[in-house]
Design an enzyme around this catalytic site. Structure first.
Site, PDB file in Angstrom:
ATOM      1  N   ARG A   1       1.196  -8.226  -8.465  1.00  0.00           N
ATOM      2  CA  ARG A   1      -0.258  -9.027  -6.909  1.00  0.00           C
ATOM      3  C   ARG A   1      -1.111  -8.870  -7.834  1.00  0.00           C
ATOM      4  O   ARG A   1      -1.964  -8.386  -8.506  1.00  0.00           O
ATOM      5  CB  ARG A   1       0.171  -8.356  -6.076  1.00  0.00           C
ATOM      6  CG  ARG A   1       1.600  -7.465  -5.582  1.00  0.00           C
ATOM      7  CD  ARG A   1       1.384  -7.202  -3.720  1.00  0.00           C
ATOM      8  NE  ARG A   1       1.457  -8.125  -3.374  1.00  0.00           N
ATOM      9  CZ  ARG A   1      -0.158  -7.943  -2.576  1.00  0.00           C
ATOM     10  NH1 ARG A   1      -0.729  -6.727  -2.068  1.00  0.00           N
ATOM     11  NH2 ARG A   1       0.249  -8.421  -1.144  1.00  0.00           N
TER      12      ARG A   1
ATOM     13  N   GLU B   1      -8.552  -3.377  -3.046  1.00  0.00           N
ATOM     14  CA  GLU B   1      -8.203  -2.976  -1.506  1.00  0.00           C
ATOM     15  C   GLU B   1      -8.389  -1.681  -1.903  1.00  0.00           C
ATOM     16  O   GLU B   1      -7.681  -0.973  -0.611  1.00  0.00           O
ATOM     17  CB  GLU B   1      -7.798  -3.506  -0.896  1.00  0.00           C
ATOM     18  CG  GLU B   1      -7.531  -5.108  -0.363  1.00  0.00           C
ATOM     19  CD  GLU B   1      -6.875  -5.520   0.976  1.00  0.00           C
ATOM     20  OE1 GLU B   1      -5.988  -5.283   1.438  1.00  0.00           O
ATOM     21  OE2 GLU B   1      -7.667  -6.690   0.981  1.00  0.00           O
TER      22      GLU B   1
ATOM     23  N   ASN C   1       0.585  -0.811  -0.075  1.00  0.00           N
ATOM     24  CA  ASN C   1      -0.078  -0.251   0.009  1.00  0.00           C
ATOM     25  C   ASN C   1       1.332   1.085  -0.119  1.00  0.00           C
ATOM     26  O   ASN C   1       1.449   1.758   1.094  1.00  0.00           O
ATOM     27  CB  ASN C   1      -0.237   0.063   1.311  1.00  0.00           C
ATOM     28  CG  ASN C   1      -1.600  -1.524   1.459  1.00  0.00           C
ATOM     29  OD1 ASN C   1      -2.655  -1.286  -0.186  1.00  0.00           O
ATOM     30  ND2 ASN C   1      -1.792  -1.775   2.647  1.00  0.00           N
TER      31      ASN C   1
ATOM     32  N   GLU D   1       0.517 -13.202  10.363  1.00  0.00           N
ATOM     33  CA  GLU D   1      -0.623 -11.693  10.702  1.00  0.00           C
ATOM     34  C   GLU D   1      -2.018 -12.529  11.206  1.00  0.00           C
ATOM     35  O   GLU D   1      -2.926 -12.280  11.849  1.00  0.00           O
ATOM     36  CB  GLU D   1      -0.971 -11.035   9.105  1.00  0.00           C
ATOM     37  CG  GLU D   1      -2.248 -10.315   9.123  1.00  0.00           C
ATOM     38  CD  GLU D   1      -2.597 -10.117   7.621  1.00  0.00           C
ATOM     39  OE1 GLU D   1      -2.164  -9.945   7.266  1.00  0.00           O
ATOM     40  OE2 GLU D   1      -4.262  -9.143   7.631  1.00  0.00           O
TER      41      GLU D   1
ATOM     42  N   LYS E   1       1.019  -2.699  -6.146  1.00  0.00           N
ATOM     43  CA  LYS E   1      -0.522  -3.774  -5.787  1.00  0.00           C
ATOM     44  C   LYS E   1      -1.666  -2.912  -6.493  1.00  0.00           C
ATOM     45  O   LYS E   1      -1.522  -1.541  -5.975  1.00  0.00           O
ATOM     46  CB  LYS E   1      -0.771  -3.479  -4.384  1.00  0.00           C
ATOM     47  CG  LYS E   1      -1.843  -3.646  -3.549  1.00  0.00           C
ATOM     48  CD  LYS E   1      -2.117  -4.521  -1.921  1.00  0.00           C
ATOM     49  CE  LYS E   1      -3.583  -3.662  -1.414  1.00  0.00           C
ATOM     50  NZ  LYS E   1      -3.622  -3.556  -0.045  1.00  0.00           N
TER      51      LYS E   1
ATOM     52  N   ASP F   1      -6.499 -15.435   1.354  1.00  0.00           N
ATOM     53  CA  ASP F   1      -6.296 -14.160   2.433  1.00  0.00           C
ATOM     54  C   ASP F   1      -4.929 -14.400   2.969  1.00  0.00           C
ATOM     55  O   ASP F   1      -5.429 -14.527   4.320  1.00  0.00           O
ATOM     56  CB  ASP F   1      -6.033 -13.083   2.549  1.00  0.00           C
ATOM     57  CG  ASP F   1      -5.762 -12.252   2.916  1.00  0.00           C
ATOM     58  OD1 ASP F   1      -4.344 -12.068   3.031  1.00  0.00           O
ATOM     59  OD2 ASP F   1      -5.839 -11.672   3.605  1.00  0.00           O
TER      60      ASP F   1
HETATM   61  C1  BDP Z   1      -3.445  -8.501   4.076  1.00  0.00           C
HETATM   62  C2  BDP Z   1      -3.598  -7.122   5.166  1.00  0.00           C
HETATM   63  C3  BDP Z   1      -4.052  -5.883   4.595  1.00  0.00           C
HETATM   64  C4  BDP Z   1      -2.888  -6.468   3.187  1.00  0.00           C
HETATM   65  C5  BDP Z   1      -2.779  -7.258   2.093  1.00  0.00           C
HETATM   66  C6  BDP Z   1      -2.462  -7.091   0.965  1.00  0.00           C
HETATM   67  O1  BDP Z   1      -4.831  -7.345   5.509  1.00  0.00           O
HETATM   68  O2  BDP Z   1      -2.830  -5.609   5.240  1.00  0.00           O
HETATM   69  O3  BDP Z   1      -2.732  -5.055   2.907  1.00  0.00           O
HETATM   70  O4  BDP Z   1      -3.510  -8.326   2.649  1.00  0.00           O
HETATM   71  O5  BDP Z   1      -1.807  -8.177   0.961  1.00  0.00           O
HETATM   72  O6  BDP Z   1      -3.881  -9.717   4.429  1.00  0.00           O
HETATM   73  O7  BDP Z   1      -2.173  -6.844   0.295  1.00  0.00           O
END
Ligand code: BDP
Length: 692
Positions: A301, A268, A187, A369, A264, A341
């Site tokens: 990605r 999201e 991000n 995580e 990315k 994920d």
């Molecule tokens: C998720 C995480 C998030 C990441 C996202 C990602 O919660 O914080 O930004 O993956 O991989 O697992 O981009």
């Protein structure tokens, strides 16, 4: 005077024996006199490191470091090496300087793990050429999903001040073969591309270079508009293209061996080519064209999903397979191991074996995580071994992920780092093992979790079987234990909102994205539990090659570990006997003998309880073997296991009591009964992380 002497002695003893974990697995006892190391080649910075490591730490015969001449024209450095012993000497040879460095660390590893024999004849070639850490570090010093303190990178102090930890970090990575690092979060702040930050990145690159580590950065797709002041970041717009070309040229003047970009995009909320009606291939290829002449790559990605596009598990495949074959040859699509994920357990992402004409690289998550973060002892190598060995059947039987991803023009692998400012680097002693395992498996995915646990323990603690063998048992069962007490039988994403540490299967946030809520995944109702991804459900099974799709589709052949991933089962459905068979050890100590089979509800109760029992066993084993090591680390791990045991009960009770509101059945009398009330567990605010 005596008092002073005693104080000084104690201070000295403490300094010598402070076991804060900062030395990682590199705990060589330095030589009192230097070992004899001869190198006729010019002593470059990389060779100097290899030489110095051996001189200080090697305890054996004279060593020759030898660079071989080669006619190879491989686009990637050949990191292979060989180590051959002769009567009075050992020769480490390689065609590259970094190969010598890897050879030196390999030899020292054999020494430290007591695996050296008189005759050494080793030849090693890494299976993945690019073995890369992904840091999710922000420019403000925080780390997304970081559980080991703040970022290692002191952006405010760079480029002038270089923390000594940068070199230690590079050394640790080189010792396990990691040869690339993406220093900032996916991000990505557009600011990383400003000259101001590029100078800081250059300072890091300069420290890492002698250790064979290349630097990469994550970029924000809208950078041309945000920092370049352009009206658009449309990848087909000529101004956008020109901006990226000149930015890339600038990067290469500052960092001549820069590795490339990680992106990315359209994921999201991150910007991407789709904002302009373009495809992922359009976006990736535009960046790749700018990097191409400098030898850089784009890691693009595939972590994409949006709430309106149906089953989240299917989306990356649906979006990327139509683009198969359209990506440039310096674009590599970076795919998380599972389709959702980084859950405690997922089947492999069907893009492996699904993309056949596109370079593809696995992304693993080292940072736990969703596996208790740095608080729970969970060794991830068994998960990764499982993943590498999964058969995709894309070219018939035997198309294992580790085979298909290491037979391409660029073979790469990424691991989301668990490294931070903490003295022990990773937030807990055993979390270091996951960093270590990533490096070792990226070098050689054929290594077993057991081998890696064993060699890590020997180097990090003591090379004594009385310690390493029970401690290896703890490590090897820890992943399965975590799955059991968190989300067995294919359950996934039962986590607390945003925090991803504790359980919240009931979580309901008004207006939240449906696919960010546990209910979307577990689908509990009065009939049963699980996500129907069969041909009569979302049909995600169709994304796998035969015979997997048929196997997953039919509950009779679907592996029990994925039952609720692919099926919505009824509470009283009989699960095959897999859990029941395994459960005998759980019941042995009780008054009841093991059952012949389980209903879904019983199997669920059993798995949650068994997970708790496994952690209790891990505690006992640690109590027995941990006392052979230093008190400082013994106690810290002991205390971590207490937290883990309490958390395991919290997970068990939260999930069972919540699912019980649907199943309306009692927890079988021959299993442990809950200790918490559901209503109390619902009140826990996860701001503070755990039940403690
Ligand atoms: C998720 C995480 C998030 C990441 C996202 C990602 O919660 O914080 O930004 O993956 O991989 O697992 O981009």
């Amino acid at each position: 005077m005596k008092f002073l002497q005693l104080t000084l002695f104690l201070m000295f003893a403490q300094a010598v024996y402070a076991e804060d974990g900062s030395r990682l697995w590199l705990r060589y006892q330095e030589n009192s006199s230097r070992a004899e190391v001869i190198c006729k080649h010019k002593i470059t910075p990389t060779i100097a490191v290899a030489k110095q490591e051996l001189e200080s730490n090697w305890k054996g015969r004279k060593i020759y470091l030898q660079i071989l001449s080669s006619k190879k024209t491989s686009p990637h450095p050949d990191d292979s090496f060989s180590i051959i012993s002769k009567a009075n000497e050992i020769v480490i040879s390689s065609i590259s300087e970094v190969g010598l460095l890897y050879g030196a660390y390999h030899l020292l590893r054999l020494q430290e793990t007591a695996q050296l024999t008189d005759n050494v004849n080793i030849s090693e070639t890494p299976k993945y050429n690019l073995r890369i850490l992904n840091h999710w570090d922000n420019l403000d010093g925080t780390v997304e999903r970081g559980y080991a303190g703040g970022s290692l990178w002191q952006w405010n102090e760079l480029p002038e001040n270089l923390s000594p930890r940068y070199r230690q970090y590079a050394r640790a990575n080189a010792s396990i073969g990691i040869n690339g690092t993406v220093v900032n979060n996916v991000n990505a702040s557009p600011n990383i591309l400003t000259t101001h930050y590029l100078q800081k990145v250059k300072a890091l690159a300069d420290v890492f270079r002698p250790y064979g580590i290349k630097i990469y950065i994550s970029v924000n797709f809208s950078s041309p508009a945000i920092i370049g002041g352009l009206p658009t970041s449309d990848p087909l717009n000529s101004e956008t293209i020109a901006w990226w070309h000149s930015k890339v040229a600038e990067i290469y003047t500052i960092i001549p061996d820069f590795g490339g970009f990680l992106v990315k995009a359209n994921s999201e909320g991150q910007p991407g080519p789709q904002d302009f009606g373009r495809t992922h291939a359009d976006g990736a290829n535009m960046l790749a064209a700018a990097l191409k002449k400098h030898g850089g790559i784009v890691m693009w990605r595939a972590f994409v999903y949006n709430p309106t596009a149906g089953d989240r598990a299917k989306q990356a495949f649906d979006e990327f397979t139509p683009l198969d074959g359209l990506f440039a040859d310096n674009v590599i699509v970076q795919v998380k191991n599972g389709p959702i994920d980084f859950q405690p357990r997922e089947p492999f992402n069907p893009l492996f074996g699904g993309l056949k004409k596109t370079l593809i690289m696995p992304e693993l998550q080292i940072t736990q995580e969703y596996l208790g973060q740095s608080k729970h002892l969970v060794f991830l190598a068994p998960m990764w071994q499982d993943f590498f060995e999964s058969d995709t059947y894309c070219n018939g039987q035997g198309s294992l992920i580790k085979t298909i991803t290491t037979n391409q023009k660029i073979n790469a692998i990424a691991g989301v780092a668990n490294i931070g400012e903490d003295a022990n680097w990773c937030g807990s002693h055993f979390a270091q093992a996951n960093w270590y395992a990533f490096g070792r498996m990226a070098w050689n995915p054929n290594l077993t979790a057991e081998q890696i646990a064993d060699e890590w323990l020997a180097q990090t603690f003591i090379p004594d079987k009385n310690f390493t063998s029970p401690a290896t048992d703890i490590m090897l069962q820890s992943w399965e234990a975590c799955i059991n007490y968190m989300m067995p039988l294919g359950l996934h994403h039962l986590f607390a909102w945003e925090h991803h540490y504790g359980p919240q299967p009931w979580c309901d946030i008004p207006d939240a994205r449906e696919d960010w809520l546990p209910k979307y995944y577990h689908r509990a109702d009065s009939a049963g539990l699980g996500f129907d991804r069969t041909t009569s459900g979302s049909n995600a099974v169709a994304q796998y090659h035969s015979p997997l799709r048929e196997q997953f589709d039919d509950i009779k052949t679907c592996p029990e570990k994925y039952a609720l991933w692919f099926h919505h089962l009824k509470w009283n459905d009989t699960l095959y006997t897999e859990s029941a068979q395994k459960s005998s050890c759980y019941f042995e100590n009780g008054s009841e003998s093991a059952p012949q089979n389980f209903t879904l509800w019983e199997a669920l109760c059993y798995h949650y309880n068994y997970g708790v029992a496994q952690v209790r066993q891990m505690q006992k084993t640690w109590q027995q073997c941990g006392q052979m090591i230093d008190t400082e680390r013994f106690v810290r791990v002991q205390s971590g296991l207490k937290t883990q045991a309490r958390d395991a009960m919290w997970w068990r009770d939260a999930c069972l009591l919540y699912f019980q509101t649907f199943s309306k059945q009692q927890i079988p009398f021959n299993m442990e009964q809950p200790v918490y009330e559901l209503e109390d567990l619902k009140k826990i605010n996860l701001g503070n992380g755990s039940l403690n």
